[in-house]
Design a protein around this motif. Structure first.
Motif, PDB file in Angstrom:
ATOM      1  N   THR A 167       0.819  -1.206   0.000  1.00  0.00           N
ATOM      2  CA  THR A 167       0.000   0.000   0.000  1.00  0.00           C
ATOM      3  C   THR A 167       0.855   1.258   0.000  1.00  0.00           C
ATOM      4  O   THR A 167       0.551   2.246  -0.679  1.00  0.00           O
ATOM      5  N   LEU A 168       1.947   1.238   0.748  1.00  0.00           N
ATOM      6  CA  LEU A 168       2.810   2.415   0.843  1.00  0.00           C
ATOM      7  C   LEU A 168       3.732   2.566  -0.363  1.00  0.00           C
ATOM      8  O   LEU A 168       4.154   3.677  -0.691  1.00  0.00           O
ATOM      9  N   ALA A 169       4.041   1.453  -1.037  1.00  0.00           N
ATOM     10  CA  ALA A 169       5.000   1.497  -2.146  1.00  0.00           C
ATOM     11  C   ALA A 169       4.598   2.446  -3.273  1.00  0.00           C
ATOM     12  O   ALA A 169       5.456   3.181  -3.786  1.00  0.00           O
ATOM     13  N   PRO A 170       3.326   2.478  -3.714  1.00  0.00           N
ATOM     14  CA  PRO A 170       2.984   3.412  -4.797  1.00  0.00           C
ATOM     15  C   PRO A 170       3.195   4.875  -4.425  1.00  0.00           C
ATOM     16  O   PRO A 170       3.552   5.690  -5.279  1.00  0.00           O
ATOM     17  N   LEU A 171       2.970   5.222  -3.143  1.00  0.00           N
ATOM     18  CA  LEU A 171       3.209   6.600  -2.717  1.00  0.00           C
ATOM     19  C   LEU A 171       4.697   6.920  -2.772  1.00  0.00           C
ATOM     20  O   LEU A 171       5.114   7.980  -3.237  1.00  0.00           O
ATOM     21  N   PHE A 172       5.499   5.975  -2.291  1.00  0.00           N
ATOM     22  CA  PHE A 172       6.964   6.113  -2.307  1.00  0.00           C
ATOM     23  C   PHE A 172       7.465   6.221  -3.745  1.00  0.00           C
ATOM     24  O   PHE A 172       8.203   7.147  -4.101  1.00  0.00           O
ATOM     25  N   GLY A 173       7.041   5.276  -4.594  1.00  0.00           N
ATOM     26  CA  GLY A 173       7.479   5.287  -5.984  1.00  0.00           C
ATOM     27  C   GLY A 173       6.911   6.461  -6.765  1.00  0.00           C
ATOM     28  O   GLY A 173       7.593   7.037  -7.624  1.00  0.00           O
ATOM     29  N   GLY A 174       5.664   6.816  -6.471  1.00  0.00           N
ATOM     30  CA  GLY A 174       5.048   7.939  -7.167  1.00  0.00           C
ATOM     31  C   GLY A 174       5.762   9.247  -6.889  1.00  0.00           C
ATOM     32  O   GLY A 174       5.947  10.077  -7.783  1.00  0.00           O
ATOM     33  N   TYR A 175       6.184   9.427  -5.638  1.00  0.00           N
ATOM     34  CA  TYR A 175       6.856  10.677  -5.258  1.00  0.00           C
ATOM     35  C   TYR A 175       8.314  10.701  -5.712  1.00  0.00           C
ATOM     36  O   TYR A 175       8.781  11.682  -6.304  1.00  0.00           O
ATOM     37  N   LEU A 176       9.060   9.597  -5.470  1.00  0.00           N
ATOM     38  CA  LEU A 176      10.500   9.607  -5.716  1.00  0.00           C
ATOM     39  C   LEU A 176      10.896   9.152  -7.124  1.00  0.00           C
ATOM     40  O   LEU A 176      12.022   9.400  -7.549  1.00  0.00           O
ATOM     41  N   ILE A 177       9.992   8.452  -7.826  1.00  0.00           N
ATOM     42  CA  ILE A 177      10.322   8.022  -9.199  1.00  0.00           C
ATOM     43  C   ILE A 177       9.490   8.810 -10.205  1.00  0.00           C
ATOM     44  O   ILE A 177      10.020   9.621 -10.967  1.00  0.00           O
ATOM     45  N   LEU A 178       8.175   8.609 -10.203  1.00  0.00           N
ATOM     46  CA  LEU A 178       7.328   9.276 -11.193  1.00  0.00           C
ATOM     47  C   LEU A 178       7.282  10.782 -10.978  1.00  0.00           C
ATOM     48  O   LEU A 178       7.262  11.562 -11.945  1.00  0.00           O
ATOM     49  N   GLY A 179       7.270  11.212  -9.713  1.00  0.00           N
ATOM     50  CA  GLY A 179       7.184  12.640  -9.416  1.00  0.00           C
ATOM     51  C   GLY A 179       8.443  13.407  -9.757  1.00  0.00           C
ATOM     52  O   GLY A 179       8.421  14.647  -9.819  1.00  0.00           O
ATOM     53  N   ARG A 180       9.560  12.710  -9.979  1.00  0.00           N
ATOM     54  CA  ARG A 180      10.828  13.372 -10.296  1.00  0.00           C
ATOM     55  C   ARG A 180      11.263  13.112 -11.727  1.00  0.00           C
ATOM     56  O   ARG A 180      12.436  13.279 -12.070  1.00  0.00           O
ATOM     57  N   SER A 181      10.321  12.689 -12.573  1.00  0.00           N
ATOM     58  CA  SER A 181      10.659  12.392 -13.959  1.00  0.00           C
ATOM     59  C   SER A 181       9.747  13.157 -14.915  1.00  0.00           C
ATOM     60  O   SER A 181       8.609  13.480 -14.580  1.00  0.00           O
ATOM     61  N   THR A 182      10.259  13.444 -16.097  1.00  0.00           N
ATOM     62  CA  THR A 182       9.486  14.167 -17.105  1.00  0.00           C
ATOM     63  C   THR A 182       8.280  13.353 -17.559  1.00  0.00           C
ATOM     64  O   THR A 182       7.159  13.871 -17.662  1.00  0.00           O
TER      65      THR A 182
END
Length: 433
Positions: A167-182
């Motif tokens: 449950t927490l992984a998408p928030l982590f990945g969304g912020y640190l991976i998807l949120g920091r990419s074009t």
């Protein structure tokens, strides 16, 4: 009487009775942290895959091949894991598994800096092999440490921690991976063509999150290495060869049909998780950016966590087979809706499948090993190996490329029907001579 545990969990003192469950509470709490971590790391792939699809300009087939490599590790690593556990013991094997996972996470750094699709596949294979080592021991341990009639309830409870990590992984990945990419922050409904510089920058967005993951795994390995895990007694040892003479795994219908049930269920679960962001971000479904879609993936896995907590309580009173049948019917219905509807109806149908999927793996697992007696270890190993079914998510990727992403979820609905068959008939134990 509880079925025997793997021989690697044996030593010293006798096993306490079910009434002495408090003796094992610290150990089960520690195991819950392992369930949390491998759930967390597995579901990071849900945000990683749409990211890599943009970075490497992949088709859906190539994207799901990444996840296939992850689950192929279960097929190749399960038997070596069992042999390693037998040789070095349960506690050391856990430490080794965590070390492998940390090493694989660190390999994501050069994979991102190159960037290299091949090195990414290898790094994920190493991480998955470490998770396999942990799974081979932890699932049967939890299943048999208490009374067999509450095994499904117990494993659902501990698996809820796996879902908490997921449950927490998408928030982590969304912020640190998807949120920091074009590509991850591109406007909904647009097709982003990355320049070489943007592609390199996006690839390197995975460095920080995987360094954090590697550090946490290393700390957990140190904690487990120093933790006084209780010795498991002679009553849990693998039965001698002469005791097992004349007994066959293949006489147990619940195991024979349980192995493909795990295999087929994993196709459904992994297909939903890995194609979720691409699906709900489509203009005719949710019209979201990948980063926004990752917040809804959080709800999918949150539903699994809630479902497992509710299932753990419910299966104290409801037969596990009946609960599994109800869940499979619900899952089939919502997947059919997701396959044909549009807009938020389709999106929320796909989100809700997490609630129905929640109890499936732990319930199929415990039903599969029910009544195996001295064959429990071998049966557990085969069920864990069946997790390799997640590798066939590449079939759904191929269907998505050929017939459309939404239509590909009809495969998921078909998988739910096999689980229903298993609950109604395949899971019935057959008396053996």
């Amino acid at each position: 009487m509880p079925a025997p545990l793997p021989s690697s969990m044996t030593a010293g003192a006798a096993v306490p009775s079910a009434g002495a469950a408090g003796t094992y509470r610290p150990a089960l709490t520690l195991l819950a942290s392992l369930f949390f971590m491998w759930g967390f790391i597995t579901v990071i792939n849900g945000t990683l895959l749409p990211h890599l699809r943009s970075v490497f300009d992949l088709s859906y087939t190539q994207t799901t091949l990444i996840e296939s490599v992850w689950f192929i590790a279960y097929f190749f690593a399960s038997i070596p894991s069992a042999k390693l556990i037998e040789r070095v013991g349960y506690q050391r094997a856990m430490v080794i598994g965590l070390g492998m996972m940390a090493a694989g996470a660190l390999l994501m750094v050069p994979a991102a800096r190159l960037p290299s699709y091949g090195v990414t596949l290898f790094a994920l294979f190493v991480i998955a092999s470490g998770i396999t080592l942990l799974q081979v021991a932890a699932n049967p341990y939890v299943a048999v440490v208490g009374p067999p009639e509450t095994a499904s309830s117990r494993l659902n409870l501990v698996q809820a921690f796996n879902s908490a990590g997921a449950t927490l992984a998408p928030l982590f990945g969304g912020y640190l991976i998807l949120g920091r990419s074009t590509s991850g922050t591109a406007a909904a409904g647009t097709t982003t063509v990355l320049t070489p510089a943007e592609r390199l920058a996006d690839a390197q967005a995975v460095v920080l999150p995987y360094l954090i993951v590697a550090a946490v795994l290393a700390v957990l390995a140190v904690v487990i290495a120093r933790f006084p895990l209780p010795a498991m007694g002679a009553a849990t040892q693998r039965a001698a060869k002469q005791e097992r003479r004349g007994q066959s795994l293949w006489k147990h219908r619940n195991l024979v049909f349980g192995i493909p049930a795990i295999f087929i269920y994993l196709i459904a679960e992994i297909g939903v998780g890995n194609l979720f962001i691409n699906f709900v971000s489509q203009p005719n479904i949710g019209n979201l950016s990948h980063q926004q879609a990752s917040n809804y993936l959080f709800l999918l896995w949150g539903g699994m966590m809630i479902g497992r907590l509710v299932g753990a309580a419910a299966m104290q009173r409801i037969d596990a087979r009946h609960a599994l049948a109800i869940a499979s019917i619900g899952a089939a219905v919502v997947m059919l809706i997701a396959s044909v509807a549009t807009g938020h109806v389709a999106m929320w149908a796909l989100i809700s499948v997490g609630l129905f999927h929640s109890i499936m793996f732990p319930t199929i697992f415990t039903l599969g090993i029910r009544g195996l007696g001295p064959l429990t270890e071998e049966g557990s190993g085969l069920l864990i190996m069946a997790i390799a079914g997640g590798a066939l998510v590449v079939v759904q990727g191929w269907l998505a490329d050929r017939y459309g992403l939404q239509t590909s979820f009809l495969l998921t609905a078909a998988c739910e029907l096999y689980v229903l068959f298993y609950a109604l008939w395949g899971a019935k134990p057959v008396a053996t001579a």
